[in-house]
Design a protein around this motif. Structure first.
Motif, PDB file in Angstrom:
ATOM      1  N   UNK A  78      46.000   4.137  15.413  1.00 60.25           N
ATOM      2  CA  UNK A  78      46.641   2.770  15.215  1.00 60.25           C
ATOM      3  C   UNK A  78      47.127   2.606  13.712  1.00 60.25           C
ATOM      4  N   UNK A  79      45.730   2.776  13.343  1.00 60.34           N
ATOM      5  CA  UNK A  79      45.239   2.850  11.881  1.00 60.34           C
ATOM      6  C   UNK A  79      46.159   3.625  11.075  1.00 60.34           C
ATOM      7  N   UNK A  80      45.882   4.597  11.450  1.00 60.90           N
ATOM      8  CA  UNK A  80      46.614   6.275  11.149  1.00 60.90           C
ATOM      9  C   UNK A  80      48.531   5.869  10.791  1.00 60.90           C
ATOM     10  N   UNK A  81      48.406   5.035  12.660  1.00 62.59           N
ATOM     11  CA  UNK A  81      50.348   5.254  12.645  1.00 62.59           C
ATOM     12  C   UNK A  81      50.741   3.407  11.732  1.00 62.59           C
ATOM     13  N   UNK A  82      49.887   3.119  11.846  1.00 64.02           N
ATOM     14  CA  UNK A  82      50.551   1.422  10.816  1.00 64.02           C
ATOM     15  C   UNK A  82      50.485   2.335   9.026  1.00 64.02           C
ATOM     16  N   UNK A  83      49.460   3.556   8.632  1.00 68.42           N
ATOM     17  CA  UNK A  83      50.213   4.267   7.347  1.00 68.42           C
ATOM     18  C   UNK A  83      50.964   4.783   7.356  1.00 68.42           C
ATOM     19  N   UNK A  84      51.414   5.433   8.539  1.00 70.84           N
ATOM     20  CA  UNK A  84      52.660   6.219   7.656  1.00 70.84           C
ATOM     21  C   UNK A  84      54.060   4.998   7.852  1.00 70.84           C
ATOM     22  N   UNK A  85      53.602   4.376   8.925  1.00 69.83           N
ATOM     23  CA  UNK A  85      54.985   3.098   9.015  1.00 69.83           C
ATOM     24  C   UNK A  85      54.602   2.738   7.493  1.00 69.83           C
TER      25      UNK A  85
END
Length: 193
Positions: A78-85
């Motif tokens: 989830x942290x990686x998804x947020x980082x990409x967005x």
């Protein structure tokens, strides 16, 4: 580092015009003037304006895909998804005209859902699909169609950015970032397992 080739100088000049004034500012005459060559000399490197703009778009997609891949390596799914967005928002704010051309304009080579995405032809969304799949595999997000979830994320992020860029928010950039983050977290909460 070697000096840039004429083709590279043409692309750089065209991109600078696009970033500064928008896609309408990119003419062979203006690019030629910026590079110090005649407009006709550009055609030795690019068959037409559309090919030059396509090169800029392809380069931008590659640049963004590399940034997203780097952002997708650290932290929980989830942290990686947020980082990409978050990176998507950063790119939009740092390169507004280029962002509009690459992500909001129909042009030759525009990838389409579902065929192109499911065939992994999107250098950017492939990164998000891998993250969504990993989050599902780890039981963080509930099982669903990976590519439909990817498109939901993209529509959400892009829609918010487009509304912000169109002046539909009274927020300054930091306040909008806060809203954008909170909105993405709400979306993710709705998709959790």
């Amino acid at each position: 580092m070697p000096d840039p080739t004429t083709a590279e100088r043409i692309v750089l000049a065209a991109r600078e015009l696009l970033e500064r004034e928008g896609v309408g500012a990119v003419s062979m005459r203006r690019v030629g003037d910026a590079v110090g060559i005649t407009p006709m000399a550009i055609y030795r490197h690019f068959p037409d304006r559309e090919a030059l703009l396509q090169r800029i778009s392809d380069d931008a997609f590659g640049e963004i895909a590399r940034q997203w891949a780097a952002a997708s390596r650290k932290g929980t799914p989830l942290a990686r998804l947020l980082a990409v967005h978050r990176n998507y928002l950063d790119y939009a704010l740092a390169h507004p005209h280029l962002f509009d051309y690459v992500f909001s304009s129909a042009h030759t080579g525009t990838r389409q859902f579902p065929e192109d995405m499911r065939a992994h032809r999107s250098p950017t969304l492939n990164v998000v699909a891998d993250l969504v799949q990993a989050a599902m595999d780890e039981g963080v997000l509930r099982r669903d169609d990976v590519w439909e979830i990817v498109m939901t994320f993209w529509a959400h992020s892009h829609g918010l950015i487009a509304l912000y860029r169109a002046g539909r928010f009274s927020y300054d950039a930091p306040a909008f970032r806060h809203f954008y983050d909170a909105s993405l977290r709400r979306l993710i909460d709705g998709l959790k397992a």
